[in-house]
Design a protein around this motif. Structure first.
Motif, PDB file in Angstrom:
ATOM      1  N   ALA A   3     120.929   9.985 -50.778  1.00  0.00           N
ATOM      2  CA  ALA A   3     119.959  10.113 -50.009  1.00  0.00           C
ATOM      3  C   ALA A   3     120.258  10.458 -48.830  1.00  0.00           C
ATOM      4  O   ALA A   3     118.873  10.943 -48.080  1.00  0.00           O
ATOM      5  CB  ALA A   3     119.125   9.556 -50.836  1.00  0.00           C
ATOM      6  N   GLN A   4     121.022   9.200 -48.239  1.00  0.00           N
ATOM      7  CA  GLN A   4     121.176   9.056 -46.944  1.00  0.00           C
ATOM      8  C   GLN A   4     121.603  10.704 -45.948  1.00  0.00           C
ATOM      9  O   GLN A   4     121.525  10.903 -45.155  1.00  0.00           O
ATOM     10  CB  GLN A   4     122.295   8.330 -46.634  1.00  0.00           C
ATOM     11  N   LEU A   5     122.533  11.303 -46.509  1.00  0.00           N
ATOM     12  CA  LEU A   5     123.267  12.101 -46.364  1.00  0.00           C
ATOM     13  C   LEU A   5     122.555  13.557 -47.092  1.00  0.00           C
ATOM     14  O   LEU A   5     122.192  14.042 -45.590  1.00  0.00           O
ATOM     15  CB  LEU A   5     124.572  12.645 -47.426  1.00  0.00           C
ATOM     16  N   ILE A  40     125.677   4.776 -42.218  1.00  0.00           N
ATOM     17  CA  ILE A  40     125.192   4.778 -44.207  1.00  0.00           C
ATOM     18  C   ILE A  40     124.807   3.575 -44.758  1.00  0.00           C
ATOM     19  O   ILE A  40     124.685   3.248 -45.239  1.00  0.00           O
ATOM     20  CB  ILE A  40     125.550   5.833 -44.632  1.00  0.00           C
ATOM     21  N   ALA A  41     126.603   2.655 -44.432  1.00  0.00           N
ATOM     22  CA  ALA A  41     126.699   1.073 -44.613  1.00  0.00           C
ATOM     23  C   ALA A  41     125.636   0.567 -44.753  1.00  0.00           C
ATOM     24  O   ALA A  41     124.648  -0.243 -45.028  1.00  0.00           O
ATOM     25  CB  ALA A  41     128.012   1.049 -44.224  1.00  0.00           C
ATOM     26  N   GLU A  42     125.108   1.184 -43.057  1.00  0.00           N
ATOM     27  CA  GLU A  42     123.869  -0.753 -42.253  1.00  0.00           C
ATOM     28  C   GLU A  42     122.476  -0.372 -43.785  1.00  0.00           C
ATOM     29  O   GLU A  42     122.760  -0.974 -44.093  1.00  0.00           O
ATOM     30  CB  GLU A  42     123.467  -0.108 -41.481  1.00  0.00           C
ATOM     31  N   SER A  50     129.523  -2.715 -46.879  1.00  0.00           N
ATOM     32  CA  SER A  50     130.570  -2.311 -45.807  1.00  0.00           C
ATOM     33  C   SER A  50     130.900  -0.659 -45.556  1.00  0.00           C
ATOM     34  O   SER A  50     130.894   0.275 -46.198  1.00  0.00           O
ATOM     35  CB  SER A  50     131.442  -2.641 -45.841  1.00  0.00           C
ATOM     36  N   ARG A  51     131.016  -1.496 -43.897  1.00  0.00           N
ATOM     37  CA  ARG A  51     131.389   0.829 -43.503  1.00  0.00           C
ATOM     38  C   ARG A  51     132.594   1.394 -44.706  1.00  0.00           C
ATOM     39  O   ARG A  51     133.012   2.254 -44.758  1.00  0.00           O
ATOM     40  CB  ARG A  51     131.791   0.661 -42.307  1.00  0.00           C
ATOM     41  N   ALA A  52     133.620   0.460 -44.762  1.00  0.00           N
ATOM     42  CA  ALA A  52     134.310   0.871 -45.821  1.00  0.00           C
ATOM     43  C   ALA A  52     134.448   0.962 -46.851  1.00  0.00           C
ATOM     44  O   ALA A  52     134.982   1.973 -47.199  1.00  0.00           O
ATOM     45  CB  ALA A  52     136.198  -0.333 -45.717  1.00  0.00           C
TER      46      ALA A  52
END
Length: 150
Positions: free
Chosen positions: A18-20, A31-33, A38-40
């Motif tokens: 959905a974010q993308l 996206i991670a936030e 986590s970013r990883a």
């Protein structure tokens, strides 16, 4: 869970998708936030979605009128049995064809055709689509207004 192309898609994956879909240029950090991981973890999820073919490409959504494409139509095709594979490749080669779908019902294929004007639209329908081997009949539905729901 929904099974797609050999991979499982869970709620986190759906949130990432959905974010993308909202903004394909959104950074993995953002996206991670937004998804609260986590970013990883977000990076690994996006990579997996790409590897599994769930994310197939990143693209820009273009306003057709502002891009000079002032005439749009949905064109339905009735096609000869067993001509779909060859026809599909020919349709993909027409720049004015923006979407192709094989469907069930009164017709076999539906296309979204965008052209600079009605003369150009007419050329695509009459000179290209109707002259393709395997196309038995076409029907054209002019688009008066486009609304993007994403």
């Amino acid at each position: 869970m929904t099974r797609i192309t050999g991979g499982h898609v869970d709620e986190v994956d759906r949130s990432i998708l959905a974010q993308l879909t909202e903004d394909a240029r959104r950074s993995v950090t953002t996206i991670a936030e937004n998804v609260h991981i986590s970013r990883a973890h977000a990076y690994n999820r996006v990579a997996r979605l790409q590897e599994q073919g769930i994310i197939t490409k990143y693209t820009a959504l273009v306003d057709p009128l502002k891009a000079g494409l002032r005439s749009s139509a949905y064109v339905t095709l009735k096609v000869r049995q067993h001509s779909w594979r060859e026809l599909r490749e020919q349709l993909k080669a027409i720049p004015e064809v923006h979407h192709i779908a094989l469907v069930g019902g009164d017709f076999d294929v539906i296309l979204l055709v965008r052209a600079v004007d009605n003369t150009d639209l007419r050329r695509v329908v009459f000179d290209q689509l109707q002259n393709m081997p395997g196309v038995l009949d076409t029907q054209t539905f002019l688009v008066f207004e486009d609304l993007d729901t994403r």
